[in-house]
Scaffold this active site. Structure first.
Site, short mmCIF file in Angstrom:
data_model
loop_
_atom_site.label_atom_id
_atom_site.label_comp_id
_atom_site.label_asym_id
_atom_site.label_seq_id
_atom_site.Cartn_x
_atom_site.Cartn_y
_atom_site.Cartn_z
N CYS A 1 25.10 46.98 -18.19
CA CYS A 1 24.45 48.15 -17.60
C CYS A 1 25.38 48.91 -16.66
O CYS A 1 25.38 50.15 -16.64
CB CYS A 1 23.19 47.72 -16.86
SG CYS A 1 23.40 46.31 -15.74
N HIS B 1 21.30 51.38 -10.77
CA HIS B 1 22.60 51.01 -10.22
C HIS B 1 23.32 52.28 -9.78
O HIS B 1 23.29 53.31 -10.46
CB HIS B 1 23.46 50.30 -11.26
CG HIS B 1 22.99 48.93 -11.62
ND1 HIS B 1 22.00 48.26 -10.94
CD2 HIS B 1 23.38 48.08 -12.62
CE1 HIS B 1 21.81 47.07 -11.48
NE2 HIS B 1 22.63 46.94 -12.50
#
Length: 339
Positions: free
Chosen positions: A125, A238
């Site tokens: 990710c 994130h």
């Protein structure tokens, strides 16, 4: 056309179903699989109730399998799925570094997916979020060195990670001491510069994934990359601070213009208006937010920028579905006759 999700009851599995609800992917049936303890659960999809089945030992009668049940399951079962005629798009780390398996972010290297041998890997990710911003810059200006500091949400550790943040924050707010099981230390009101196992070179595996995977996706093994990965007490999305040394000098205005026309990117860069990437605004969003674009004070002609991307979406579920969409658009994904 039949699509299957393996790991349907996990955090990424739920996002896969949500993305498929709105996807341009044309298919007739969705099959849901998970561990035996989750078998029998009922999940809604496009107004229908679907029953979760236990993941079988052998082949799954599907044309596309979106696998998100972890590397061990993928390593054990993917070969049988492929032998049964499925294209496997795998969300785990099981095949990312296999030279025979393409590692794909469709906006960056979608054509690599066309050369699969049954399995296509989804990147980590953190990498997926970074390369959407870095790839256009690399193509135009050439990236020599890349320094990344990450601010990673607890959802990177799955549903258990998010649960631990909420439960242990509740403990602290009620005057009790926070504990930890998922993370190396208590996560409430803390940041932890430790994600995954430490390697012999002093970097964690999470940090090295950014190095290995960025090079593979961009097709440039000469790219020098350093990463520090940090877990922070947010639920999802994130964020990453990225510094780039370039082969050819770039101005912040030129990079803004370039990224404003790049697929999968939303430029949010107005410091005077307090507009910049944040988990608060990037969560639930398909595009990755990019901002704080400015001239590097370290590398002449280099660029600093800040990125925020929902890692459950572009970092996992969305990217996997986009790979399937790309294959179908290119005529490389077809259903088969069934009795």
């Amino acid at each position: 056309m039949r699509v299957a999700i393996v790991g349907a009851t996990g955090a990424v599995g739920h996002e896969l179903m949500s993305v498929l609800e709105k996807s341009s992917l044309k298919f007739d049936e969705l099959l849901l699989f998970a561990s035996p303890r989750s078998a029998g659960n009922r999940l809604m999809f496009r107004g229908q109730e679907l029953i979760v089945q236990a993941t079988p030992e052998g082949a799954i009668d599907a044309d596309v399998i979106l696998a998100s049940a972890g590397g061990a399951i993928s390593k054990e079962k993917a070969a049988a799925w492929v032998a049964g005629g499925a294209v496997v798009i795998d969300n785990s780390s099981a095949f990312r570094y296999d030279p025979e398996v393409p590692l794909v972010v469709p906006e960056v290297n979608g054509e690599a997916a066309l050369h699969h041998k049954g399995i296509i890997a989804n990147p980590n990710c953190t990498t997926a979020v970074a390369v959407l911003a870095v790839a256009p810059i690399h193509r135009k200006y050439g990236v020599k060195r890349m320094i990344v500091s990450t601010y990673q949400a607890t959802s990177g550790a799955g549903q258990k990670g998010m649960d631990e943040l909420l439960e242990q924050t509740h403990m602290v707010l009620h005057g009790k001491e926070a504990g930890n099981e998922v993370f190396a230390h208590p996560i409430p009101f803390n940041v932890i510069p430790h994600i995954d196992a430490f390697q012999d070179n002093g970097y964690t595996k999470e940090e090295m994934k950014v190095v290995w995977e960025t090079r593979k996706i961009l097709g440039d093994d000469s790219l020098k990359i350093s990463c520090t990965a940090v877990r922070i007490p947010t639920l999802r999305t994130h964020s990453e601070a990225i510094t780039l040394e370039l082969e050819r000098p770039a101005t912040p205005d030129a990079v803004r213009e370039l990224l404003s026309h790049s697929a999968g990117v939303e430029v949010r860069d107005d410091p005077e208006g307090k507009l910049y990437p944040m988990p608060l605004t990037a969560s639930g969003k398909y595009d990755v937010e990019v901002g704080r674009i400015r001239e590097s004070l370290v590398f002449d002609g280099g660029i600093d920028l800040f990125v925020a991307g929902d890692q459950l979406l572009k970092g996992a579920a969305l990217n996997a579905v986009q790979i399937a969409e790309y294959l179908q658009e290119q005529g490389a994904l077809k259903g088969k006759a069934r009795a």
